[in-house]
Scaffold this active site. Structure first.
Site, PDB file in Angstrom:
ATOM      1  N   ASP A  19      94.835-159.170  74.340  1.00  0.00           N
ATOM      2  CA  ASP A  19      95.617-160.337  73.951  1.00  0.00           C
ATOM      3  C   ASP A  19      96.679-159.848  72.966  1.00  0.00           C
ATOM      4  O   ASP A  19      96.538-158.774  72.367  1.00  0.00           O
ATOM      5  CB  ASP A  19      94.688-161.365  73.297  1.00  0.00           C
ATOM      6  N   ASP A  21      98.917-162.249  70.489  1.00  0.00           N
ATOM      7  CA  ASP A  21      98.979-163.008  69.241  1.00  0.00           C
ATOM      8  C   ASP A  21      97.611-163.065  68.576  1.00  0.00           C
ATOM      9  O   ASP A  21      96.652-163.593  69.143  1.00  0.00           O
ATOM     10  CB  ASP A  21      99.484-164.423  69.512  1.00  0.00           C
TER      11      ASP A  21
END
Length: 215
Positions: A19, A21
Site C-alpha cells: 500500500d 498512503d
C-alpha cells in the site's frame, strides 16, 4: 529470542505488494476526513469511492472526483517516507524480490513518491495498481491480478499495509499479511488480529521476516 523467531510459512516469498498512503509514506490522518468533507459524505460507514460511483449523474461523479483529487494533491505535497523505506527497498532489489504497489490513490502521487523518496536503482516496481482497477481493495482482485501477471501463487506474495482494507484484501487473496502499526490503527490488532500474520513497527523489520521465511 527474536521478535520473529517463530515464523513458519509453507512457500518461499517471491513478491511484495505495498500500500502507499500510510505504508510507504507516513500516515496523513487528515486526508480521508478532508475527502469526505469535500464530497459531502458524513456517514463514515460508507466507502468514499462507492459513494462517488453511486452518484446519479456523471456530472456529479466528475465533480466529486475533482474534489478528492484536490485533497490528494495537497497530501502528495506533504508526503514523507516511512522509516526503514530505503533500507528495505535496497534489500528487496539486491535480493531480486518483485515489488509492486496496490493503492486506492491515483497514479500521479505514486510516481511522485517513488521518484522523490526511493533512490534510483531501487525504485523499479513491477506493477502499480491504482483505483482505476476495479474492484479495489478490500477485494482480493488487485492482488490476484498481480500474482497472475507475475506467474506466481498469491501465497508467495506479501501484502504490506496499514489499514483494514489492506489486511482484508491480502487475507482473502491468500497472501501473507504484514500490518505496519501506527497511532491510529491499533484497533486492527485488537479486533481483527486474525487478519494479520505479522505486525511490524518499521519497514526494515520485513527484512528479518524474509530471511527467516526464505531459509
Amino acid at each position: 529470542m527474536s521478535k520473529f523467531s517463530s515464523i513458519k510459512h509453507m512457500r518461499s516469498i517471491k513478491a511484495l505488494v505495498f500500500d502507499m498512503d500510510g505504508t510507504l509514506c507516513l500516515p496523513q490522518p487528515w486526508m480521508f476526513p478532508a475527502m469526505r468533507k469535500a464530497i459531502g459524505l458524513e456517514d463514515k460507514s460508507i466507502d468514499i469511492l462507492k459513494f462517488i460511483d453511486d452518484m446519479p449523474t456523471e456530472v456529479q461523479r466528475a465533480k466529486a472526483r475533482e474534489a478528492i483529487h484536490g485533497v490528494e494533491e495537497q497530501a502528495m505535497i506533504e508526503m514523507e517516507p516511512q522509516p526503514g523505506l530505503r533500507e528495505l527497498m535496497g534489500y528487496l532489489t539486491t535480493h531480486s524480490y518483485s515489488k509492486s504497489i496496490c493503492t486506492r490513490n491515483v497514479i500521479t502521487p505514486v510516481n511522485y513518491f517513488v521518484s522523490k523518496f526511493i533512490p534510483v536503482g531501487f525504485n523499479l516496481f513491477d506493477y502499480s495498481v491504482t483505483r482505476d482497477f476495479r474492484p479495489t481493495k478490500p477485494y482480493p482482485d488487485p492482488l490476484l491480478y498481480i500474482s497472475r501477471e507475475l506467474g506466481i501463487d498469491a501465497s508467495e506474495m506479501m501484502m504490506v499495509g496499514d489499514s483494514m482494507d489492506d489486511m482484508r484484501s491480502g487475507r482473502s487473496a491468500g497472501c501473507i499479511t504484514i500490518l505496519l502499526k501506527n497511532h491510529v490503527n491499533g484497533h486492527i490488532m485488537t479486533d481483527h488480529k486474525d487478519l494479520v500474520d505479522y505486525p511490524i513497527d518499521n519497514l526494515s523489520e520485513i527484512i528479518t521476516i524474509l530471511e527467516k521465511i526464505n531459509i
